[in-house]
Design an enzyme around this catalytic site. Structure first.
Site, mmCIF file in Angstrom:
data_model
loop_
_atom_site.group_PDB
_atom_site.id
_atom_site.type_symbol
_atom_site.label_atom_id
_atom_site.label_comp_id
_atom_site.label_asym_id
_atom_site.label_seq_id
_atom_site.Cartn_x
_atom_site.Cartn_y
_atom_site.Cartn_z
ATOM 1 C CG HIS A 98 -1.692 -1.367 1.177
ATOM 2 N ND1 HIS A 98 -2.813 -1.416 0.026
ATOM 3 C CD2 HIS A 98 -1.667 -1.978 2.515
ATOM 4 C CE1 HIS A 98 -2.989 -2.814 0.302
ATOM 5 N NE2 HIS A 98 -2.529 -3.387 1.895
ATOM 6 C CD GLU A 133 -3.629 -4.198 5.837
ATOM 7 O OE1 GLU A 133 -4.143 -3.565 4.737
ATOM 8 O OE2 GLU A 133 -2.967 -5.358 5.273
ATOM 9 C CG HIS A 263 0.844 -7.323 3.118
ATOM 10 N ND1 HIS A 263 1.462 -6.360 2.600
ATOM 11 C CD2 HIS A 263 -0.498 -7.373 2.849
ATOM 12 C CE1 HIS A 263 -0.186 -5.727 2.261
ATOM 13 N NE2 HIS A 263 -1.279 -6.256 2.587
ATOM 14 N NE ARG A 282 -4.765 -7.355 -6.618
ATOM 15 C CZ ARG A 282 -6.194 -5.540 -6.429
ATOM 16 N NH1 ARG A 282 -5.331 -4.362 -7.528
ATOM 17 N NH2 ARG A 282 -7.261 -5.399 -5.905
#
Length: 404
Positions: A98, A133, A263, A282
């Site tokens: 991200h 997150e 991740h 991605r």
């Protein structure tokens, strides 16, 4: 306080049983169910029950940000700054990272300038926010997260005893730092498909030999590579997985990921909280859009110690998960049958999410029952909220703004 109904999202990696069982619905579900969103993101806002009708939480907050968000409204532009989810992964999610706040703002503006539709599958930035997150396991939860210490990765590559990997292992051994990781990852992720098709089978043969020879040092890592290759044959992301920390969370443990950390969640169900964003870059392990140059721009190649967040006890029934994110804070409450109501402290607005048992929320003479998979919206104006187990033990998570 108001009942809040999450927005159910279906992705191929989701489960046909986990969310349905949690919510008490028929099993198996008709489609893989991946996420329940409890928030006010424009892509799929939750529904808040007001005077017997359901309204979009996004619109409800926008009508009166001061009432709903309180003192934090100006800081976050009148928007709810966090997004809460239940995530249920039956298969691995994509290899992803991200962006930082600056990267998100620049990327969103750039794609808007080029008139890329917000719903385009080629879009990288769907909003202008970063996305730190935290995920907390509700059951055993498996993940890849952050680049492993390069010395350990060199040891893994050598342990596989694959001649075709030798030059890559030596490349990293000669520069066992973030620069070496960047060089090796970039080399692998940009290999022509013909070279991947030649190298990957050799690596998989090495993994099979490693297991048959009863080696144990890198057992989870090697098994994961084989599982990813079965799910995504011929994908260069399988090679990249050799460089990442392999993590297992027990129920109650958390995993925090800041901007730029590569991740992939592999399996399990957990409660997830993040800045109110849907920005994902991605790098593989997915049929979706992969933008390798943009991913390389946002990645942080500094080796990362396993970023597990232990629950910190706060009183008899409450556990706090500390993170540096200003947008959110998360607590878990374990409520005992027959016990007195427990106060729910928070900063600003909150979302209370039930994950086990039945929870009775109390505010003065008002009460609201929530069952697993159900939630409540607590505005900044709502005070003295208490929770107790209505029957049997119960578990509830409280999401609020950071800085408590």
């Amino acid at each position: 306080m108001h009942e809040l109904v999450g927005a159910l999202r279906s992705y191929a990696w989701g489960s046909r049983t986990a969310l349905a069982q949690l919510c008490g619905r028929e099993v198996p579900s008709a489609h893989p169910e991946a996420e329940l969103w409890f928030g006010a993101h424009p892509a799929d806002p939750a529904k808040v029950r007001v005077d017997g009708r359901f309204e979009s939480l996004l619109e409800w907050v926008a009508e009166d940000p001061q009432r709903e968000l309180g003192a934090v409204a100006p800081e976050f532009g009148g928007r709810l700054p966090f997004l809460m989810k239940i995530l249920a992964a039956e298969e691995p999610l994509s290899l992803q990272a991200h962006p930082s706040a600056d990267q998100a703002r620049a990327g969103f503006a750039r794609e808007n300038k080029h008139q890329v539709p917000l719903d385009s599958p080629m879009r990288n930035y769907r909003d202008d926010s970063h996305k730190p997150e935290l995920v907390v396991a509700l059951e055993r939860f498996e993940a890849l997260a952050g680049f492993r210490d390069p010395h350990r990765s060199v040891a893994l590559l050598r342990a596989l005893a694959v001649p075709e990997l030798a030059s890559y292992a030596e490349l990293l051994a000669a520069q066992p730092d973030s620069s070496g990781l960047r060089t090796l990852f970039t080399t692998w992720i940009t290999l022509p498909q013909a070279m991947v098709a030649t190298l990957l089978p050799k690596v998989l043969d090495g993994c099979v030999r490693y297991l048959s020879d009863s080696h144990t040092e890198f057992l989870p890592e090697v098994r994961t590579v084989l599982e990813l290759a079965e799910a995504y044959p011929g994908d260069a992301g399988v090679l990249a997985a050799l460089l990442l920390n392999r993590i297992t969370l027990d129920p109650g443990q958390g995993l925090f990921l800041a901007a730029g950390n590569l991740h992939a969640y592999l399996s399990g169900m957990g409660v997830e909280i993040m800045a109110n964003s849907d920005n994902v870059l991605r790098g593989g392990l997915t049929p979706k859009h992969v933008d390798v140059p943009e991913l390389l721009r946002v990645l942080d190649f500094e080796p990362l110690e396993v970023p597990v967040v232990a629950p910190e006890p706060v009183g008899d029934h409450s556990y706090r998960y500390r993170t540096p994110a200003p947008e959110f804070a998360l607590r878990r409450f374990e409520l005992e049958a027959g016990a007195e109501p427990v106060p729910i402290p928070r900063t600003g607005p909150g979302i209370l999410l039930c994950t086990a048992g039945t929870v009775r929320l109390l505010q003065g003479r008002d009460e609201l029952l929530i069952t697993p998979g159900g939630a409540a919206w607590i505005s900044a104006a709502d005070t003295n909220i208490r929770a107790q187990a209505a029957e049997g033990p119960a578990q509830v998570f409280c999401a609020c703004v950071g800085g408590e």
